[in-house]
Enzyme design. Structure first.
Site, mmCIF file in Angstrom:
data_model
loop_
_atom_site.group_PDB
_atom_site.id
_atom_site.type_symbol
_atom_site.label_atom_id
_atom_site.label_comp_id
_atom_site.label_asym_id
_atom_site.label_seq_id
_atom_site.Cartn_x
_atom_site.Cartn_y
_atom_site.Cartn_z
ATOM 1 N N CYS A 1 -50.068 -154.790 2.693
ATOM 2 C CA CYS A 1 -49.775 -156.219 2.782
ATOM 3 C C CYS A 1 -49.325 -156.928 1.506
ATOM 4 O O CYS A 1 -49.431 -156.406 0.426
ATOM 5 C CB CYS A 1 -51.003 -156.971 3.292
ATOM 6 S SG CYS A 1 -51.935 -156.076 4.501
ATOM 7 N N ARG B 1 -43.545 -155.534 1.941
ATOM 8 C CA ARG B 1 -44.861 -154.886 1.861
ATOM 9 C C ARG B 1 -45.526 -154.757 3.234
ATOM 10 O O ARG B 1 -46.550 -154.111 3.375
ATOM 11 C CB ARG B 1 -45.779 -155.690 0.938
ATOM 12 C CG ARG B 1 -45.277 -155.789 -0.471
ATOM 13 C CD ARG B 1 -46.233 -156.615 -1.294
ATOM 14 N NE ARG B 1 -47.520 -155.956 -1.413
ATOM 15 C CZ ARG B 1 -47.837 -155.094 -2.361
ATOM 16 N NH1 ARG B 1 -46.973 -154.803 -3.293
ATOM 17 N NH2 ARG B 1 -49.019 -154.531 -2.399
ATOM 18 N N TRP C 1 -49.402 -155.261 7.011
ATOM 19 C CA TRP C 1 -48.925 -153.962 7.491
ATOM 20 C C TRP C 1 -50.166 -153.156 7.863
ATOM 21 O O TRP C 1 -50.894 -152.672 7.005
ATOM 22 C CB TRP C 1 -48.143 -153.237 6.398
ATOM 23 C CG TRP C 1 -47.509 -151.957 6.837
ATOM 24 C CD1 TRP C 1 -46.347 -151.818 7.531
ATOM 25 C CD2 TRP C 1 -47.970 -150.618 6.562
ATOM 26 N NE1 TRP C 1 -46.059 -150.479 7.712
ATOM 27 C CE2 TRP C 1 -47.028 -149.726 7.135
ATOM 28 C CE3 TRP C 1 -49.075 -150.086 5.898
ATOM 29 C CZ2 TRP C 1 -47.150 -148.342 7.060
ATOM 30 C CZ3 TRP C 1 -49.207 -148.702 5.825
ATOM 31 C CH2 TRP C 1 -48.245 -147.851 6.404
ATOM 32 N N ASN D 1 -55.467 -157.736 0.270
ATOM 33 C CA ASN D 1 -54.583 -156.571 0.294
ATOM 34 C C ASN D 1 -55.384 -155.396 -0.240
ATOM 35 O O ASN D 1 -55.947 -155.488 -1.326
ATOM 36 C CB ASN D 1 -53.364 -156.861 -0.604
ATOM 37 C CG ASN D 1 -52.560 -155.621 -0.890
ATOM 38 O OD1 ASN D 1 -52.531 -154.694 -0.087
ATOM 39 N ND2 ASN D 1 -51.901 -155.603 -2.035
ATOM 40 N N GLY D 2 -55.475 -154.324 0.525
ATOM 41 C CA GLY D 2 -56.232 -153.155 0.077
ATOM 42 C C GLY D 2 -57.119 -152.624 1.185
ATOM 43 O O GLY D 2 -56.863 -152.865 2.365
ATOM 44 N N GLU E 1 -32.818 -136.049 2.025
ATOM 45 C CA GLU E 1 -32.836 -137.512 1.871
ATOM 46 C C GLU E 1 -31.984 -138.171 2.967
ATOM 47 O O GLU E 1 -32.352 -139.223 3.503
ATOM 48 C CB GLU E 1 -32.340 -137.891 0.461
ATOM 49 C CG GLU E 1 -32.205 -139.378 0.181
ATOM 50 C CD GLU E 1 -33.479 -140.208 0.376
ATOM 51 O OE1 GLU E 1 -34.560 -139.639 0.556
ATOM 52 O OE2 GLU E 1 -33.355 -141.446 0.394
ATOM 53 N N LYS F 1 -33.374 -140.887 5.625
ATOM 54 C CA LYS F 1 -32.736 -142.203 5.861
ATOM 55 C C LYS F 1 -32.415 -142.356 7.349
ATOM 56 O O LYS F 1 -32.641 -143.407 7.943
ATOM 57 C CB LYS F 1 -31.422 -142.360 5.077
ATOM 58 C CG LYS F 1 -31.504 -142.568 3.601
ATOM 59 C CD LYS F 1 -32.052 -143.890 3.157
ATOM 60 C CE LYS F 1 -33.532 -143.911 3.055
ATOM 61 N NZ LYS F 1 -34.249 -143.377 1.968
ATOM 62 N N GLU G 1 -35.648 -142.880 9.355
ATOM 63 C CA GLU G 1 -36.255 -144.188 9.071
ATOM 64 C C GLU G 1 -35.517 -145.304 9.792
ATOM 65 O O GLU G 1 -36.125 -146.235 10.304
ATOM 66 C CB GLU G 1 -36.210 -144.484 7.558
ATOM 67 C CG GLU G 1 -37.209 -143.697 6.746
ATOM 68 C CD GLU G 1 -37.066 -143.938 5.248
ATOM 69 O OE1 GLU G 1 -38.080 -143.904 4.550
ATOM 70 O OE2 GLU G 1 -35.936 -144.139 4.750
ATOM 71 N N HIS H 1 -31.317 -118.668 10.982
ATOM 72 C CA HIS H 1 -32.647 -118.082 11.162
ATOM 73 C C HIS H 1 -33.537 -118.924 12.069
ATOM 74 O O HIS H 1 -34.760 -118.828 12.010
ATOM 75 C CB HIS H 1 -33.317 -117.878 9.797
ATOM 76 C CG HIS H 1 -32.567 -116.932 8.909
ATOM 77 N ND1 HIS H 1 -32.385 -115.602 9.213
ATOM 78 C CD2 HIS H 1 -31.897 -117.144 7.749
ATOM 79 C CE1 HIS H 1 -31.668 -115.025 8.269
ATOM 80 N NE2 HIS H 1 -31.346 -115.945 7.368
ATOM 81 N N LYS I 1 -42.638 -150.842 2.447
ATOM 82 C CA LYS I 1 -41.965 -150.440 1.211
ATOM 83 C C LYS I 1 -42.884 -149.651 0.294
ATOM 84 O O LYS I 1 -42.496 -148.645 -0.268
ATOM 85 C CB LYS I 1 -41.480 -151.712 0.507
ATOM 86 C CG LYS I 1 -40.616 -151.449 -0.703
ATOM 87 C CD LYS I 1 -39.220 -151.066 -0.290
ATOM 88 C CE LYS I 1 -38.403 -150.594 -1.460
ATOM 89 N NZ LYS I 1 -37.504 -149.509 -1.060
#
Ligand code: G6P
Length: 637
Positions: free
Chosen positions: A10, A37, A90, A116-117, A507, A511, A514, A530, A632
């Site tokens: 958060c 966040r 979040w 937050n935490g 990467e 992307k 996400e 394989h 994020k």
């Protein structure tokens, strides 16, 4: 580790101002800027003639606080007040809901807090508070804070003392801002493990979990350290701050304001782009330029990295490098392995932070270096792994974007990536900045070993030209959008490459996942036969990264295998390979400029892949800046 029914990371904000003013719009703007966040619910509280008024919404503050009911009520937004707090959440456990959204209040409605935490001992605290009559309204760990203060007020006269008493009982991580209806004009702030920054202006204090929020008001701020709290008040037109440590005993401490560096107000605006992510993709030439600035010497063919000057002896003796990181930063670490191993005789291992912290490590400390890579410098797993490395006495080097973050202050030394503030949740410019630092780091290590001066100069000249080539890649944006459209009905996708291109395939797949929520894989191209080739058919797209380097012929061979199974192929290659018959047969191609040194292609080839994922997601109607379920910086385990 304890299991929490709900934890959060958060964004939090609190403001007190000398004169009553319309603070609600300020809180909402701050929450919009903290949305990266977390954005599954939001809320705010303010003091209005000695009552606590609280408003909450589901979803992102910019969608639902700003455009929702609250904003429409001018009686709220026009209200002239001195004290307000806000929160954007979040949740990692438990559904986002209005009852779980912050601020949380005590039983009497006197106290409101944002947090937050993670409060690790919240279950014990909650059950003992319930036994003595406290009623909880949410499933959160955070609500115990409000009730603990309420309880402490039964024996402490001053709110400040009750606040400190309650804070001292908390185990875990927290950034907290509390308000009390009986003490208007005061914010009670505490930090342990989660960031808290206090912005100072002539007319107000603004507290936030990110310095970006403060930039709208001031560049002067005090970052609180762990186990510190601040009582910020305004009385008769004077702002007053008191900072206290709450370690073994509670004692005052003095801190000088600092200047915010490495972030700007421009970072917080889309500047005409349709999204932050697109803006940040387009900022990448500038990012590489900024990250390179002053960090090489063309005459000596060497990198100039201030963070390494006092560590030459240790760097010369290095045999092992272990990168620790998560997500995109881990993909940068994997690319770093290819770069460093190519240019030096050092072994590089890539460790995912959430794994490293719980593993046994057999590297010898005296000739090993831990490289911690993180955009935010706040990722809980990365910090956890760093702490383990420190306990085991490894030397640590940070590659970090956020100045003042935990990784930047806790590592022995390091370099900042200078990407500026990255708002898009899916990382883009921070990734190329991490790669840029890794090239410079590898150059430095190589020049300490057997790389000749001319080779060093050659690498520098290629790196210097990367921003110019990146601009040319960005011109392909419209073409890439059409390609994304062409493959819109594809059922599944693999991203493939060989050697140095494998981490870029990883990467690219990250992307794509996400942003589009479509499952996809990434593999070394030679590994395809394989196993993964089993999924290749007419509805499968293979995205192959293959500039014309020494693996080009091998890659062409793999393309034939894919085509023989009826699979579709999108090739990313360079201008020198454009006319090759195999390339010509591809279903689509993206041609990037040819550069002098193959090892630098990752910096260019990632851009079309970011754009491909971006446009694919856009056509599906996804929220590219705020993909679902992500945040994020993940400051919880
Ligand atoms: C989260 C983000 C990823 C990011 C990772 C590492 O999982 O969603 O985008 O790559 O954290 O973040 P860091 O700030 O440490 O680079």
């Amino acid at each position: 580790m304890k299991t929490l029914s709900e934890v959060n990371m958060c964004g939090i904000v609190g403001i007190i101002s000398k004169e009553p003013q319309e603070l609600v719009p300020n809180i909402i703007t701050a929450l919009n800027n903290l949305e990266y966040r977390g954005y599954d619910s939001a809320g705010l509280s303010f003091l209005d003639t000695s009552t606590v008024k609280t408003f909450k919404c589901l979803g992102a503050p910019s969608d639902n606080l700003e455009k929702g009911e609250i904003y429409a009520k001018t009686a709220i937004t026009n209200k002239k007040i001195t004290t307000a707090i806000g929160h954007t959440r979040w949740a990692t456990h438990g559904k986002p809901s209005i009852k779980n959204a912050h601020p949380h209040l005590d039983c009497t409605g006197r106290i409101a807090i944002v947090h937050n935490g993670t409060i690790l001992n919240f279950e014990e605290l909650k059950s003992s508070l319930q036994k003595i009559g406290h009623t909880f309204k949410s499933d959160t760990d955070s609500e115990v804070i409000a009730h603990s203060i309420e309880e402490a007020l039964k024996h402490e006269k001053k709110f400040e003392d009750a606040f400190l008493h309650a804070i001292k009982m908390l185990e875990g991580s927290f950034g907290i801002v509390a308000i009390d209806k009986k003490n208007p004009g005061t914010l009670y702030v505490a930090k342990n493990g989660s960031p808290i920054n206090i912005g100072i202006t002539d007319t107000m204090f603004i507290v936030a979990s990110s310095v970006n929020v403060l930039l709208h008001y001031t560049k002067h701020y005090i970052p609180l350290s762990d186990k510190e709290c601040a009582i910020l008040s305004t009385n008769k037109g004077i702002l007053h701050q008191e900072i206290l440590q709450f370690k073994d005993k509670i004692q005052p401490t003095s801190k000088q304001p600092k200047l915010i560096k490495g972030a700007s107000v421009e970072d917080m605006s889309k500047e005409g782009f349709e999204s932050f992510m697109l803006k940040e993709i387009y900022e990448q030439p500038k990012t590489v330029q900024a990250t390179l600035l002053g960090r090489y010497n063309k005459k000596t063919g060497n990198a100039v990295l201030g963070g390494l000057t006092d560590h030459e002896k240790c760097l010369k003796q290095l045999i092992n490098i272990i990168t620790i990181s998560c997500g995109t930063a881990n993909n940068a670490g994997k690319a770093g392995k290819g770069i460093i191993e190519n240019l030096t005789d050092i072994n590089v291992r890539n460790e995912i932070a959430s794994e490293f912290r719980y593993q046994k490590h057999n590297f010898k400390q005296h000739n090993s270096l831990i490289v911690v890579i993180s955009q935010s410098g706040e990722t809980a797993d990365t910090i956890g792994a760093l702490k383990v490395a420190q306990k085991e006495r490894y030397k640590t080097f940070g590659i970090v974007n956020v100045v003042g973050s935990a990784v930047s202050t806790e590592t022995d030394t390091g370099e900042f990536t200078r990407a500026g503030t990255e708002i898009g949740v899916a990382s883009t410019k921070a990734f190329v900045a991490q790669l840029t630092v890794l090239y410079l780091f590898a150059l430095k290590l190589a020049r300490m070993r057997d790389m000749e001066k001319d080779e060093g100069k050659h690498l520098i000249s290629t790196l210097e030209n990367i921003p110019k080539h990146m601009q040319k890649v960005l011109i392909l944006d419209k073409e890439i959008k059409k390609i994304a459209h062409k493959f819109k009905n594809i059922k599944n996708i693999s991203f493939l490459g060989r050697g140095i291109h494998v981490p870029i395939a990883d990467e690219a797949a990250l992307k794509f996942k996400e942003l589009t929520y479509i499952e996809c894989g990434s593999y070394p191209l030679g590994e395809l036969k394989h196993g993964p080739i089993a999924i290749v058919d007419k509805d499968h797209l293979s995205v192959i990264i293959m500039p014309k380097d020494d693996q080009f012929a091998l890659s062409k061979n793999s393309i034939e295998q894919i085509r023989s199974k009826g699979g579709k192929v999108l090739i990313i290659t360079d201008k020198s390979a454009e006319k090759d018959p195999v390339i010509q047969k591809a279903d689509a191609t993206i041609i990037i400029p040819t550069i002098k040194q193959n090892i630098c292609y990752p910096l260019l080839e990632i851009i079309p892949l970011q754009l491909f994922a971006y446009h694919f997601a856009q056509q599906l109607g996804m929220n590219v800046d705020k993909p679902r379920n992500l945040a994020k910086s993940v400051t919880v385990e």
